[in-house]
Design a protein around this motif. Sequence first.
Motif, PDB file in Angstrom:
ATOM      1  N   ALA A  75       0.822  -1.145  -0.180  1.00  0.00           N
ATOM      2  CA  ALA A  75      -0.129  -0.041  -0.001  1.00  0.00           C
ATOM      3  C   ALA A  75       0.777   1.153   0.075  1.00  0.00           C
ATOM      4  N   SER A  76       2.065   1.126   0.838  1.00  0.00           N
ATOM      5  CA  SER A  76       2.803   2.523   0.855  1.00  0.00           C
ATOM      6  C   SER A  76       3.507   2.611  -0.455  1.00  0.00           C
ATOM      7  N   LEU A  77       3.987   1.850  -1.159  1.00  0.00           N
ATOM      8  CA  LEU A  77       4.724   1.797  -2.425  1.00  0.00           C
ATOM      9  C   LEU A  77       3.702   2.276  -3.598  1.00  0.00           C
ATOM     10  N   GLY A  78       2.546   1.847  -3.437  1.00  0.00           N
ATOM     11  CA  GLY A  78       1.412   2.374  -4.536  1.00  0.00           C
ATOM     12  C   GLY A  78       1.040   3.744  -4.126  1.00  0.00           C
ATOM     13  N   ASN A  79       0.978   4.275  -2.753  1.00  0.00           N
ATOM     14  CA  ASN A  79       0.829   5.576  -2.431  1.00  0.00           C
ATOM     15  C   ASN A  79       1.946   6.527  -2.960  1.00  0.00           C
ATOM     16  N   THR A  84       4.291  10.534  -6.504  1.00  0.00           N
ATOM     17  CA  THR A  84       5.427  11.082  -7.337  1.00  0.00           C
ATOM     18  C   THR A  84       4.809  11.242  -8.816  1.00  0.00           C
ATOM     19  N   LYS A  85       3.946  10.301  -9.242  1.00  0.00           N
ATOM     20  CA  LYS A  85       3.487  10.591 -10.549  1.00  0.00           C
ATOM     21  C   LYS A  85       2.562  12.031 -10.778  1.00  0.00           C
ATOM     22  N   SER A  86       1.992  12.247  -9.567  1.00  0.00           N
ATOM     23  CA  SER A  86       1.198  13.557  -9.484  1.00  0.00           C
ATOM     24  C   SER A  86       1.939  14.806  -9.536  1.00  0.00           C
ATOM     25  N   ILE A  87       3.311  14.607  -8.906  1.00  0.00           N
ATOM     26  CA  ILE A  87       4.127  15.578  -8.316  1.00  0.00           C
ATOM     27  C   ILE A  87       4.892  15.855 -10.046  1.00  0.00           C
ATOM     28  N   VAL A  99      15.495  11.559 -13.081  1.00  0.00           N
ATOM     29  CA  VAL A  99      15.270  10.131 -12.596  1.00  0.00           C
ATOM     30  C   VAL A  99      14.371  10.199 -11.372  1.00  0.00           C
ATOM     31  N   VAL A 100      13.997   9.002 -11.057  1.00  0.00           N
ATOM     32  CA  VAL A 100      13.240   8.976  -9.569  1.00  0.00           C
ATOM     33  C   VAL A 100      13.980   8.049  -9.045  1.00  0.00           C
ATOM     34  N   GLU A 101      14.733   8.100  -7.765  1.00  0.00           N
ATOM     35  CA  GLU A 101      15.599   7.259  -7.290  1.00  0.00           C
ATOM     36  C   GLU A 101      14.632   6.027  -6.366  1.00  0.00           C
ATOM     37  N   SER A 102      15.083   5.039  -6.348  1.00  0.00           N
ATOM     38  CA  SER A 102      14.396   3.657  -5.641  1.00  0.00           C
ATOM     39  C   SER A 102      14.078   4.361  -4.277  1.00  0.00           C
ATOM     40  N   PRO A 103      12.873   3.702  -3.993  1.00  0.00           N
ATOM     41  CA  PRO A 103      12.162   4.163  -2.589  1.00  0.00           C
ATOM     42  C   PRO A 103      13.133   3.435  -1.420  1.00  0.00           C
TER      43      PRO A 103
END
Length: 128
Positions: A75-79, A84-87, A99-103
């Motif tokens: 759930a946290s990864l989906g959130n 991130t996509k909305s930003i 880039v977007v770095e790994s969570p």
Amino acid sequence: MPASTIADTRAAIKTAIASVAANVYDFVPETPQVPFAAVIPGAPYWEFETISRSTFRAKLNFIISVGVAYFSNSASLGNLEELTKSIVQALPAAYELSVVESPVVTSLGTTNVLTADIRLSIRYEQTN
């Protein structure tokens, strides 16, 4: 409208993403409230292009550090992905996204937060 100071560039990024469903900061807060997006200097911070008495031109690198509550990994990864996509979608075309770095799981006080960094740049020019 062009930013008149380098600090204004952080504020402009904050304004651009203010519509996302998160607490947005143009500095590193002591205790950010999740979900959050914090605009901070990247590395290298300034890449000089022109420096003279009348002109200062540089590529400014920033990180938008994004964080969500870490209660359950899926759930946290989906959130985090949706935030991130909305930003990214809220940023104007003038920003160069790389880039977007790994969570990663980060401890903030007594709370665990899932975070990821969005790296972006903008061209800055100040003339006297």
